[in-house]
Design an enzyme around this catalytic site. Structure first.
Site, mmCIF file in Angstrom:
data_model
loop_
_atom_site.group_PDB
_atom_site.id
_atom_site.type_symbol
_atom_site.label_atom_id
_atom_site.label_comp_id
_atom_site.label_asym_id
_atom_site.label_seq_id
_atom_site.Cartn_x
_atom_site.Cartn_y
_atom_site.Cartn_z
ATOM 1 N N ASP A 70 -31.460 10.858 2.601
ATOM 2 C CA ASP A 70 -32.015 9.577 2.181
ATOM 3 C C ASP A 70 -31.023 8.838 1.290
ATOM 4 O OD1 ASP A 70 -34.167 7.550 1.285
ATOM 5 O OD2 ASP A 70 -35.320 8.939 2.520
ATOM 6 N N HIS A 120 -35.808 4.181 -2.365
ATOM 7 C CA HIS A 120 -36.471 4.875 -1.264
ATOM 8 C C HIS A 120 -36.447 6.388 -1.410
ATOM 9 C CE1 HIS A 120 -37.224 6.119 2.935
ATOM 10 N NE2 HIS A 120 -37.779 4.932 3.106
ATOM 11 N N SER A 153 -41.791 6.120 6.813
ATOM 12 C CA SER A 153 -40.951 6.958 5.953
ATOM 13 C C SER A 153 -41.697 7.409 4.707
ATOM 14 C CB SER A 153 -39.667 6.228 5.573
ATOM 15 O OG SER A 153 -39.935 4.960 5.043
#
Length: 431
Positions: free
Chosen positions: A157, A194, A368
């Site tokens: 990520d 994220h 996600s």
């Protein structure tokens, strides 16, 4: 420098045997032999080879140089770099003659940009309501004292803010790679928000499905593209995947405990086999399974899901909301080349609260968000059934059985002849 990825079309018998032994030393040696065989007769023959352990002189199988000056010099001279857990080689600016020689035995792939699966909505949150935990009945796991203890989850990520209160006292291994696939830092950071959000959902103290699981985080989605979207490059992502895969080969040289499940939120629309053979290798020997976000382009219609979520050998995860309806953005459809129907299963992915940098919390919506919820649940399954850590397809099958089929029966789940929820929504009731 222009980085090219060289993927052997067939795995050598020596590499396959070494991987089956689950030995870092054997795999390292076999991978070096494979690289030396591939580059024999090319401009790279006779050059030292860079590995995870250091610089290996030509014709040798042991690393004799690990200092930064030697490695930087070799890197600048274009030394081949081997990703030994994947059996992949990274080359800089090979000549046309070399490309011709290699093409007989390997696929040569450009270092293309691969975008993150970006959330469709984001907001700050003053108070955090982790409704997703109740929705999947995490209490059933807690009643069995299952918290992910002793299990490590791998994450590809944007990175992680390791100092966030959600990760207090947690063991987090971190590695950041640049676009060319070089390891550039082991100091945790998040290039966006994220990765921290994803890690919180997988293993956070209050919002995570597996609060006692450890984390190995590879920061590989670190570049903003022209559209302002965080992106990684294929060499970068492969290097991160290789690092996570090495977690399966704990030794004095690679002192990282195993991560039998990995989480990824990346890939553009359509099928691309750029990671397929690498994931097959990791799945067949190191025994790690990938859970991948299926994508957030569902509002554009069927068949916009991307790779690696649309591979048959991965578990592609869709998103549902608090009412168990399929999220309108969640991708779905069939892969025409393989006939694979996706997603495999779904999990909560709309207005999900988790950690974000700044030691605070935020809401995000996307597949996600759903994916690390499933990856965290997989950690609970492995904690209860340790043998599944060595059985990727068995783990996949068990995860598919932990679904509530009711959301898949709702009218909102059916679009263009396919089901946007897959097998159903994650449910830990019968864990």
């Amino acid at each position: 420098m222009a980085t090219l990825i060289v993927i052997p079309r067939q795995r050598s018998a020596a590499l396959a045997q070494a991987a089956s032994l689950e030995s870092a030393d054997s795999l390292h040696s076999a991978s070096l032999q494979e690289v030396q065989r591939l580059v024999a007769g090319t401009e790279f023959a006779g050059r030292p080879i860079m590995t995870e352990r250091g610089l290996v002189p030509s014709g040798r199988e042991d690393a004799t140089e690990t200092g930064a000056p030697a490695l930087e010099s070799a890197r600048g001279a274009g030394a081949p770099r081997v990703l030994s857990a994947l059996g992949v080689v990274l080359l800089e600016n090979p000549s046309d003659e070399t490309l011709g020689a290699l093409s007989a035995d390997a696929e040569i792939v450009p270092n293309i940009a691969i975008p993150a699966v970006t959330p469709v909505a984001e907001a700050t949150e003053a108070t955090c309501n982790p409704w997703h935990l109740d929705k999947i009945n995490v209490q059933a796991a807690r009643a069995q004292n299952l918290t992910g203890k002793g299990v490590r989850i791998g994450v590809l990520d944007t990175g992680v803010e390791a100092s966030h209160q959600e990760f207090a006292g947690k063991n987090i291994q971190f590695a950041e790679f640049n676009a060319a696939g070089d390891l550039i830092s082991t100091t945790p950071r998040d290039a966006g928000t994220h990765g921290t959000h994803v890690c919180g959902l997988a293993a956070g103290r209050t919002v995570g499905v597996a609060p006692d699981a450890s984390l190995s985080v590879a920061a590989v989605l670190t570049t903003l593209n022209a559209q302002g979207r965080l992106t990684g490059f294929l060499a970068q992502i492969m290097a991160g995947l290789n690092w996570l895969a090495h977690s399966n080969f704990a030794s004095a040289a690679v002192p990282i405990s195993r991560c039998p499940m990995m989480n990824a939120s990346l890939g553009g629309a359509g099928f691309n086999n750029y990671l397929l053979s690498s994931l097959q290798i990791i799945q067949s020997a190191p025994a790690a399974f990938l859970f991948a976000a299926i994508g957030n382009a569902g509002r554009s219609g069927v068949n916009n899901h991307g790779s690696p979520g649309n591979y048959q050998i991965t578990c592609g995860i869709g998103a549902t909301d608090i009412n168990d309806d399929a999220a309108d953005f969640s991708d779905w459809g069939i892969e025409n080349g393989t006939g694979v129907v996706k997603p495999d299963m779904s999990a909560p992915g709309v207005d999900i609260c988790s950690s974000v940098p700044g030691n605070t919390y935020g809401l995000k919506s996307g597949t996600s968000m759903a994916t690390p919820i499933v990856a965290g649940a997989a950690a609970l399954v492995v904690e209860k059934h340790p043998a599944l850590a060595r059985n990727p397809m068995g783990l996949h099958s068990r995860m598919l059985s932990l679904t509530d089929p009711a959301p898949a029966m709702k009218p909102t789940a059916f679009q263009s002849g396919f089901n946007k929820v897959g097998r159903g929504r994650l449910d830990l009731t019968n864990l």
